[in-house]
Design a protein around this motif. Structure first.
Motif, PDB file in Angstrom:
ATOM      1  N   LEU A 230       0.726  -1.328   0.053  1.00 28.06           N
ATOM      2  CA  LEU A 230       0.102  -0.149  -0.050  1.00 28.06           C
ATOM      3  C   LEU A 230       0.912   1.119  -0.125  1.00 28.06           C
ATOM      4  CD1 LEU A 230      -3.208   0.546   0.226  1.00 28.06           C
ATOM      5  CD2 LEU A 230      -2.725   0.944   2.855  1.00 28.06           C
ATOM      6  N   ALA A 231       0.395   2.077  -0.643  1.00 26.24           N
ATOM      7  CA  ALA A 231       1.218   3.411  -0.777  1.00 26.24           C
ATOM      8  C   ALA A 231       0.907   4.493   0.550  1.00 26.24           C
ATOM      9  CB  ALA A 231       0.929   4.505  -1.923  1.00 26.24           C
ATOM     10  N   PHE A 232       2.146   4.815   0.981  1.00 21.93           N
ATOM     11  CA  PHE A 232       2.182   5.455   2.262  1.00 21.93           C
ATOM     12  C   PHE A 232       1.079   6.364   2.570  1.00 21.93           C
ATOM     13  CE2 PHE A 232       3.782   9.200   4.865  1.00 21.93           C
ATOM     14  CZ  PHE A 232       4.143   8.245   6.032  1.00 21.93           C
ATOM     15  N   GLY A 233       0.687   7.294   1.622  1.00 17.43           N
ATOM     16  CA  GLY A 233      -0.486   8.121   1.781  1.00 17.43           C
ATOM     17  C   GLY A 233      -1.744   7.359   1.887  1.00 17.43           C
ATOM     18  N   GLU A 234      -1.752   6.055   1.710  1.00 14.81           N
ATOM     19  CA  GLU A 234      -3.171   5.419   2.098  1.00 14.81           C
ATOM     20  C   GLU A 234      -3.028   4.523   3.225  1.00 14.81           C
ATOM     21  OE1 GLU A 234      -3.952   3.092  -1.564  1.00 14.81           O
ATOM     22  OE2 GLU A 234      -3.317   4.691  -2.826  1.00 14.81           O
ATOM     23  N   VAL A 235      -2.000   4.820   4.051  1.00 14.26           N
ATOM     24  CA  VAL A 235      -1.936   3.849   5.218  1.00 14.26           C
ATOM     25  C   VAL A 235      -3.055   4.170   6.373  1.00 14.26           C
ATOM     26  CG1 VAL A 235      -0.374   3.083   7.303  1.00 14.26           C
ATOM     27  CG2 VAL A 235       0.531   3.420   4.657  1.00 14.26           C
ATOM     28  N   TYR A 236      -3.199   5.586   6.492  1.00 13.17           N
ATOM     29  CA  TYR A 236      -3.865   6.078   7.697  1.00 13.17           C
ATOM     30  C   TYR A 236      -5.417   5.654   7.440  1.00 13.17           C
ATOM     31  CZ  TYR A 236      -6.357   9.215  10.842  1.00 13.17           C
ATOM     32  OH  TYR A 236      -6.858   9.743  12.052  1.00 13.17           O
ATOM     33  N   MET A 237      -5.995   5.767   6.292  1.00 15.55           N
ATOM     34  CA  MET A 237      -7.142   5.150   5.909  1.00 15.55           C
ATOM     35  C   MET A 237      -7.373   3.811   5.914  1.00 15.55           C
ATOM     36  SD  MET A 237      -9.559   7.247   5.913  1.00 15.55           S
ATOM     37  CE  MET A 237     -10.976   6.767   4.944  1.00 15.55           C
ATOM     38  N   GLY A 238      -6.333   3.126   5.729  1.00 14.79           N
ATOM     39  CA  GLY A 238      -6.035   1.490   5.526  1.00 14.79           C
ATOM     40  C   GLY A 238      -6.442   1.022   7.096  1.00 14.79           C
ATOM     41  N   LEU A 239      -5.684   1.686   8.114  1.00  9.23           N
ATOM     42  CA  LEU A 239      -5.652   1.496   9.267  1.00  9.23           C
ATOM     43  C   LEU A 239      -7.005   1.826  10.164  1.00  9.23           C
ATOM     44  CD1 LEU A 239      -2.164   2.850  10.470  1.00  9.23           C
ATOM     45  CD2 LEU A 239      -2.734   0.523  10.642  1.00  9.23           C
TER      46      LEU A 239
END
Ligand code: KDO
Length: 336
Positions: free
Chosen positions: A200-209
């Motif tokens: 997953l790209a870094f910019g999508e990690v917050y939403m993924g979590l």
């Protein structure tokens, strides 16, 4: 009266021409500045984002009106991991690239993507500022068409979980969907620490979590703070699995066109930026655990020796180790 109006008109035309000339001169000055477009996925509050301002200020001071430094954070200009290709094509001048980006083109560099090889930030600086760094950076320039100007410490990577669990050894991370950046070298590291690695790209990690599409992620603690991952996770497991670095690199197209003084000033700016990042990050890592505890996170220490042994064995048996030049691991280990 007629004469006076004519005179006024002449004066107006002359004035307008002067203004136009002035405007042109202004544009010419801006055009002669060498553009330095920088792209990084770093978030504004992280040290390796702020270091670019130190870089810009240093350059503006040493080489006034010579460079037009443009800082683009949050992967606004190029997607994470695509920067080296953009630099080689001449579409981007500067970035801070990872060992993982380099390993794709210079396979022996994968030694620095392996867990528990670099011991600490001081060891990292000694390795990259000494003969090992010199040799490898030469190959990087030949194969990737970029010149590495300095090495910045990204921090020591830790596991950060959405739901707390008892983690002592890699076996305890079995089945945990751990987000890693999207290349096979990164995914291998995630698997080596026992998890099920998912890209997953870094910019999508917050939403993924937040939404639960991933169970966790790994990053250095200052980044966990700066990107606010602590808001959407419950535990930090201090695995210390990778003393991570990023390399301030410039496209050879730009670098080769500079004169000796410009090269010297650019190198000095990159060193100043890395030093600012390193000092602040090391200091923050030394005191940040309390912050996470205050935010309600559990901060736990696993059996790091068990992690180290398992990860080192996994790498030693892997395809990656087969391309590490004979003796390189020993030379790294013996660097003090
Ligand atoms: C990440 O995506 O986890 C990572 O830490 C990888 C690094 O190489 C680097 O790209 C970093 O993100 C970004 O600069 C954001 O901090």
């Amino acid at each position: 009266m007629k004469k006076l109006t004519q005179l006024r008109r002449h004066l107006l035309i002359a004035g307008a021409s002067l203004l136009a000339l002035g405007g042109l001169a202004g544009t010419a000055a801006a055009d002669t500045k060498i553009p330095l477009r920088i792209s990084t996925p770093a978030v504004p509050d992280d040290w390796h984002a702020k270091m670019w301002t130190v870089f810009k200020d240093s350059l503006d001071k040493s080489s006034p009106n010579q460079f037009d430094t443009q800082i683009n954070l949050n992967a606004a200009l190029f997607k994470q991991g695509t920067e080296p290709a953009a630099m080689a094509r001449g579409n981007l001048e500067l970035s801070a690239i990872s060992a993982f980006d380099i390993a794709k083109m210079v396979p022996e560099f994968s030694i620095f993507t392996a867990g528990y090889v670099v011991r600490d930030p001081q060891h990292q600086q000694k390795v990259f500022n000494g003969p090992i760094g010199n040799e490898l950076f030469k190959t990087v320039s030949e194969k990737m068409d970029v010149t590495i100007l300095s090495t910045a410490y990204l921090g020591t990577r830790q596991v950060n979980l959405r739901e707390a669990r008892n983690v002592k050894t890699p076996a305890d991370l079995k089945g945990v969907k751990l987000r890693m950046p999207g290349t096979k070298e990164w995914l291998f590291l995630g698997e080596a620490i026992g998890a099920t690695a998912t890209p997953l790209a870094f910019g999508e990690v917050y939403m993924g979590l937040k939404t639960g599409t991933i169970d966790g992620q790994d990053n250095p603690l200052p980044t966990v703070r700066a990107a606010k991952f602590y808001e959407v996770t419950k535990q930090l497991v201090l695995t210390n699995h990778l003393v991570d670095g990023i390399f301030i690199a410039i496209s050879n197209k730009t670098w080769n066109a500079l004169n000796a003084t410009q090269k010297q000033n650019l190198k000095a700016a990159a060193l100043a930026a890395a030093q600012y990042n390193n000092e602040n990050r090391i200091k923050e890592e030394g005191q940040i655990v309390d912050f996470f505890k205050q935010q309600g996170l559990q901060v736990t220490t696993p059996d790091v020796d068990a992690f180290r042994k398992s990860v080192q064995d996994t790498y030693a048996k892997s395809e990656y180790a087969k391309v590490w030049p004979t003796g390189l691991l020993e030379r790294i280990n013996n660097t003090r």
